[in-house]
Design a protein around this motif. Structure first.
Motif, PDB file in Angstrom:
ATOM      1  N   MET A 334       0.817  -1.212   0.000  1.00  0.00           N
ATOM      2  CA  MET A 334       0.000   0.000   0.000  1.00  0.00           C
ATOM      3  C   MET A 334       0.854   1.266   0.000  1.00  0.00           C
ATOM      4  O   MET A 334       0.519   2.263   0.648  1.00  0.00           O
ATOM      5  N   GLN A 335       1.936   1.248  -0.728  1.00  0.00           N
ATOM      6  CA  GLN A 335       2.818   2.420  -0.816  1.00  0.00           C
ATOM      7  C   GLN A 335       2.506   3.231  -2.073  1.00  0.00           C
ATOM      8  O   GLN A 335       2.510   2.708  -3.176  1.00  0.00           O
ATOM      9  N   ARG A 336       2.242   4.540  -1.869  1.00  0.00           N
ATOM     10  CA  ARG A 336       1.991   5.512  -2.926  1.00  0.00           C
ATOM     11  C   ARG A 336       0.790   5.159  -3.811  1.00  0.00           C
ATOM     12  O   ARG A 336       0.760   5.499  -5.002  1.00  0.00           O
ATOM     13  N   ILE A 337      -0.203   4.516  -3.233  1.00  0.00           N
ATOM     14  CA  ILE A 337      -1.444   4.226  -3.964  1.00  0.00           C
ATOM     15  C   ILE A 337      -2.188   5.528  -4.261  1.00  0.00           C
ATOM     16  O   ILE A 337      -2.740   5.721  -5.353  1.00  0.00           O
ATOM     17  N   GLN A 338      -2.188   6.435  -3.274  1.00  0.00           N
ATOM     18  CA  GLN A 338      -2.867   7.711  -3.476  1.00  0.00           C
ATOM     19  C   GLN A 338      -2.204   8.523  -4.587  1.00  0.00           C
ATOM     20  O   GLN A 338      -2.878   9.239  -5.330  1.00  0.00           O
ATOM     21  N   ASP A 339      -0.892   8.388  -4.732  1.00  0.00           N
ATOM     22  CA  ASP A 339      -0.190   9.097  -5.808  1.00  0.00           C
ATOM     23  C   ASP A 339      -0.658   8.612  -7.182  1.00  0.00           C
ATOM     24  O   ASP A 339      -0.758   9.405  -8.128  1.00  0.00           O
ATOM     25  N   VAL A 340      -0.915   7.311  -7.289  1.00  0.00           N
ATOM     26  CA  VAL A 340      -1.434   6.764  -8.549  1.00  0.00           C
ATOM     27  C   VAL A 340      -2.783   7.383  -8.871  1.00  0.00           C
ATOM     28  O   VAL A 340      -3.039   7.817 -10.006  1.00  0.00           O
ATOM     29  N   LEU A 341      -3.646   7.451  -7.862  1.00  0.00           N
ATOM     30  CA  LEU A 341      -4.980   8.015  -8.047  1.00  0.00           C
ATOM     31  C   LEU A 341      -4.903   9.483  -8.453  1.00  0.00           C
ATOM     32  O   LEU A 341      -5.578   9.927  -9.384  1.00  0.00           O
ATOM     33  N   ASP A 342      -4.067  10.246  -7.756  1.00  0.00           N
ATOM     34  CA  ASP A 342      -3.936  11.672  -8.059  1.00  0.00           C
ATOM     35  C   ASP A 342      -3.379  11.898  -9.460  1.00  0.00           C
ATOM     36  O   ASP A 342      -3.838  12.790 -10.191  1.00  0.00           O
ATOM     37  N   ALA A 343      -2.384  11.080  -9.868  1.00  0.00           N
ATOM     38  CA  ALA A 343      -1.798  11.223 -11.205  1.00  0.00           C
ATOM     39  C   ALA A 343      -2.826  10.899 -12.288  1.00  0.00           C
ATOM     40  O   ALA A 343      -2.919  11.599 -13.305  1.00  0.00           O
ATOM     41  N   ALA A 344      -3.612   9.846 -12.067  1.00  0.00           N
ATOM     42  CA  ALA A 344      -4.638   9.473 -13.047  1.00  0.00           C
ATOM     43  C   ALA A 344      -5.696  10.567 -13.161  1.00  0.00           C
ATOM     44  O   ALA A 344      -6.145  10.900 -14.273  1.00  0.00           O
ATOM     45  N   ALA A 345      -6.100  11.141 -12.025  1.00  0.00           N
ATOM     46  CA  ALA A 345      -7.099  12.214 -12.046  1.00  0.00           C
ATOM     47  C   ALA A 345      -6.551  13.455 -12.751  1.00  0.00           C
ATOM     48  O   ALA A 345      -7.268  14.130 -13.502  1.00  0.00           O
ATOM     49  N   GLU A 346      -5.275  13.751 -12.533  1.00  0.00           N
ATOM     50  CA  GLU A 346      -4.660  14.906 -13.182  1.00  0.00           C
ATOM     51  C   GLU A 346      -4.610  14.726 -14.698  1.00  0.00           C
ATOM     52  O   GLU A 346      -4.954  15.639 -15.456  1.00  0.00           O
ATOM     53  N   VAL A 347      -4.180  13.547 -15.142  1.00  0.00           N
ATOM     54  CA  VAL A 347      -4.127  13.280 -16.584  1.00  0.00           C
ATOM     55  C   VAL A 347      -5.526  13.315 -17.185  1.00  0.00           C
ATOM     56  O   VAL A 347      -5.732  13.796 -18.306  1.00  0.00           O
ATOM     57  N   CYS A 348      -6.504  12.823 -16.432  1.00  0.00           N
ATOM     58  CA  CYS A 348      -7.896  12.842 -16.905  1.00  0.00           C
ATOM     59  C   CYS A 348      -8.346  14.281 -17.147  1.00  0.00           C
ATOM     60  O   CYS A 348      -9.004  14.584 -18.150  1.00  0.00           O
ATOM     61  N   GLY A 349      -7.981  15.182 -16.226  1.00  0.00           N
ATOM     62  CA  GLY A 349      -8.308  16.592 -16.405  1.00  0.00           C
ATOM     63  C   GLY A 349      -7.593  17.199 -17.595  1.00  0.00           C
ATOM     64  O   GLY A 349      -8.179  17.975 -18.365  1.00  0.00           O
ATOM     65  N   ASN A 350      -6.308  16.846 -17.778  1.00  0.00           N
ATOM     66  CA  ASN A 350      -5.552  17.345 -18.927  1.00  0.00           C
ATOM     67  C   ASN A 350      -6.140  16.851 -20.244  1.00  0.00           C
ATOM     68  O   ASN A 350      -6.180  17.570 -21.244  1.00  0.00           O
ATOM     69  N   GLY A 426       0.900  13.622 -19.767  1.00  0.00           N
ATOM     70  CA  GLY A 426       0.215  12.330 -19.840  1.00  0.00           C
ATOM     71  C   GLY A 426      -0.704  12.178 -21.023  1.00  0.00           C
ATOM     72  O   GLY A 426      -1.285  11.104 -21.218  1.00  0.00           O
ATOM     73  N   CYS A 427      -0.848  13.237 -21.839  1.00  0.00           N
ATOM     74  CA  CYS A 427      -1.784  13.189 -22.959  1.00  0.00           C
ATOM     75  C   CYS A 427      -1.044  13.231 -24.289  1.00  0.00           C
ATOM     76  O   CYS A 427      -0.153  14.068 -24.472  1.00  0.00           O
ATOM     77  N   PRO A 428      -1.411  12.384 -25.228  1.00  0.00           N
ATOM     78  CA  PRO A 428      -0.861  12.526 -26.577  1.00  0.00           C
ATOM     79  C   PRO A 428      -1.436  13.774 -27.224  1.00  0.00           C
ATOM     80  O   PRO A 428      -2.607  14.110 -27.013  1.00  0.00           O
ATOM     81  N   VAL A 429      -0.626  14.484 -27.978  1.00  0.00           N
ATOM     82  CA  VAL A 429      -1.058  15.722 -28.630  1.00  0.00           C
ATOM     83  C   VAL A 429      -0.939  15.548 -30.133  1.00  0.00           C
ATOM     84  O   VAL A 429       0.115  15.146 -30.634  1.00  0.00           O
ATOM     85  N   GLU A 430      -2.010  15.834 -30.851  1.00  0.00           N
ATOM     86  CA  GLU A 430      -2.008  15.740 -32.306  1.00  0.00           C
ATOM     87  C   GLU A 430      -1.943  17.149 -32.912  1.00  0.00           C
ATOM     88  O   GLU A 430      -2.703  18.035 -32.498  1.00  0.00           O
ATOM     89  N   ILE A 431      -1.055  17.336 -33.884  1.00  0.00           N
ATOM     90  CA  ILE A 431      -0.892  18.615 -34.565  1.00  0.00           C
ATOM     91  C   ILE A 431      -1.332  18.465 -36.019  1.00  0.00           C
ATOM     92  O   ILE A 431      -0.856  17.563 -36.727  1.00  0.00           O
ATOM     93  N   TYR A 432      -2.229  19.333 -36.451  1.00  0.00           N
ATOM     94  CA  TYR A 432      -2.682  19.324 -37.842  1.00  0.00           C
ATOM     95  C   TYR A 432      -2.350  20.680 -38.475  1.00  0.00           C
ATOM     96  O   TYR A 432      -2.603  21.727 -37.869  1.00  0.00           O
ATOM     97  N   ILE A 433      -1.758  20.660 -39.651  1.00  0.00           N
ATOM     98  CA  ILE A 433      -1.431  21.882 -40.378  1.00  0.00           C
ATOM     99  C   ILE A 433      -2.425  22.022 -41.541  1.00  0.00           C
ATOM    100  O   ILE A 433      -2.521  21.124 -42.387  1.00  0.00           O
ATOM    101  N   ARG A 434      -3.133  23.125 -41.554  1.00  0.00           N
ATOM    102  CA  ARG A 434      -4.194  23.298 -42.555  1.00  0.00           C
ATOM    103  C   ARG A 434      -4.014  24.576 -43.362  1.00  0.00           C
ATOM    104  O   ARG A 434      -3.367  25.519 -42.908  1.00  0.00           O
ATOM    105  N   GLN A 435      -4.637  24.590 -44.514  1.00  0.00           N
ATOM    106  CA  GLN A 435      -4.577  25.745 -45.409  1.00  0.00           C
ATOM    107  C   GLN A 435      -5.447  26.875 -44.872  1.00  0.00           C
ATOM    108  O   GLN A 435      -6.598  26.665 -44.499  1.00  0.00           O
ATOM    109  N   LYS A 436      -4.866  28.078 -44.813  1.00  0.00           N
ATOM    110  CA  LYS A 436      -5.645  29.232 -44.365  1.00  0.00           C
ATOM    111  C   LYS A 436      -6.471  29.774 -45.534  1.00  0.00           C
ATOM    112  O   LYS A 436      -5.936  29.975 -46.607  1.00  0.00           O
TER     113      LYS A 436
END
Length: 436
Positions: A334-350, A426-436
């Protein structure tokens, strides 16, 4: 994502059709019956609808009785797991006893069945296909999996048979973020789920493969509310022998596809192995948020620099997507279980963060002006505007005069600037380049 299972007796062309549907030569094809021993899984897109495809070949046996039992077992499992069954038969051979046995099982099922008559290469063979109406499975579709004729009409029928609205299909947890715990067998996924829930919700044993189903539980504690999904361990394909285990792995893959954030658990004593990287890449390809949990950290022999060196080596394996939270934990102690929860919640928000367009332009356009895209053949690219796209994951469109000249290195530069200015860990970011 819906699942289509291709069933039928050996050597009717299931693997050939599978390769055509997923757009690559993924399954071995040969004239010898029973060549397909492993199960193959891929994705197909038709008319804007994407679905998973599984080739259920590989029931060769020396004994006719065992052979027939194996066919029945595979078809029954396919019926249970798939949303639509594609039953493939062969025109020139006609209706065999095996075809009739499979058809009997399919008629009694409540799953949609699409009957496909393969190897109809000429007009004369079209007449041979009509006999299969006697199987009592409705309309049939004559195709040639080898050259592709008739597959368009077949796919139209498959898409029409798929569930109409997947997003709202009887989901009791609709609207809640989904966090899925994934990893190899026996790394502590069910133990972590039990620790987070504070109860023995899932069975835990030292035997790898104890968890067969993907188990969903609503979590509502400490200010967090989401759906927590425990999955079966994902093995390498060559290690998967049982039919039941294969479909357990399929459920795990579907759970990743339906999640928002994945908690990838690895064993501290073995490190980031090839199969761990395969799972990580599966998460990344599906554009899901991720938290890496290094479990069994209490068993690892450590010195003063161990954690820092371990994390540095781990991030080098994850490149270029190394902006992920890494939590060193021991679920058993039971070491750093709360840290796992907090990290998952943070990534979910991101993962669900929406950045105003004005804020994006204010932060990024000065950086783009200072470091513009490299000139290409004497032509200068000018980025004028950036906005976030209305996707489930963080995706951004940059509008410019010459989008074809913006190459991958500059896209990575833009992604790095986004990560510097905004919290997207924690989130993958997709970049799209489009014609103006």
């Amino acid at each position: 994502m819906s699942l289509l299972a291709i069933v039928g007796r050996p050597n009717v062309g299931k693997s050939t059709l599978f390769n055509r549907l997923v757009g690559m030569r993924k399954a071995i094809v040969d004239d010898t019956a029973g060549v397909t021993r492993d199960r193959h899984y891929g994705r197909c897109e038709w008319c804007g609808r994407e679905f998973s495809v599984v080739d259920t070949g590989g029931y060769a046996s020396n004994s006719d009785d065992v052979f027939e039992a194996a066919i029945r077992r595979q078809v029954e499992i396919a019926i249970e797991e798939a949303d639509v069954i594609l039953f493939m038969v062969e025109a020139s051979t006609g209706i065999t006893d095996y075809d009739s046995a499979i058809a009997d099982v399919l008629r009694r099922s409540r799953k949609p069945v699409v009957l496909c008559v393969n190897k109809v290469d000429t007009g004369e063979k079209l007449f041979d296909a009509y006999q299969f109406y006697s199987l009592g499975l409705g309309d049939l579709y004559s195709i040639s999996a080898a050259n592709g004729s008739g597959t368009g009409d077949l796919l139209d029928a498959v898409v029409a048979a798929l569930p109409k609205d997947e997003s709202e299909a009887s989901d009791p947890y609709a609207g809640l973020p989904r966090i899925t715990v994934v990893g190899k067998p026996n790394v502590g996924k069910s133990s972590l789920t039990n620790a987070l829930l504070g109860e023995e919700r899932n069975i835990v044993t030292p035997v790898a493969g104890t968890t067969r189903d993907s188990i969903e539980t609503r979590y509502n504690k400490y200010g967090h509310e989401f759906v927590l999904v425990d999955t079966a361990g994902i093995r390498r394909k060559t290690k998967v022998h049982e039919d039941l285990e294969f479909y357990s792995v399929m459920r795990s893959i579907k759970a990743i596809e339906n999640s928002d954030v994945c908690i990838l658990m690895i064993d501290a004593t073995t490190g980031m192995e090839a199969q761990d990287m395969n799972i990580f890449n599966l998460i990344r390809r599906n554009r899901k948020g991720v938290v890496v949990v290094v479990n069994k950290w209490d068993l690892f022999v450590k010195d003063s620099n161990t954690l820092r060196d371990y994390e540095r080596a781990l991030r080098s394996r994850l490149e270029p997507f190394d902006d992920v939270p890494i939590v060193f934990a021991s679920v058993l102690k039971m070491q750093r279980i709360q840290d796992v929860l907090d990290a998952a919640a943070e990534v979910c928000g991101n993962y669900s963060r929406k950045i105003p367009t004005a804020r994006l332009n204010e932060a990024l356009l000065p950086a783009v002006e200072q470091t513009p895209p490299p000139a290409w053949k004497g032509k200068y690219v000018k980025i004028k505007y950036v906005t976030q796209l209305p996707t489930a994951f963080p995706a951004f469109a940059f509008f410019c005069n010459l989008p074809q000249y913006v190459k991958e290195p500059y896209k990575r530069f833009l992604e790095n600037k986004l990560r510097e200015e905004f919290e997207l860990t924690g989130c993958p970011v997709e970049i799209y380049i489009r014609q103006k």
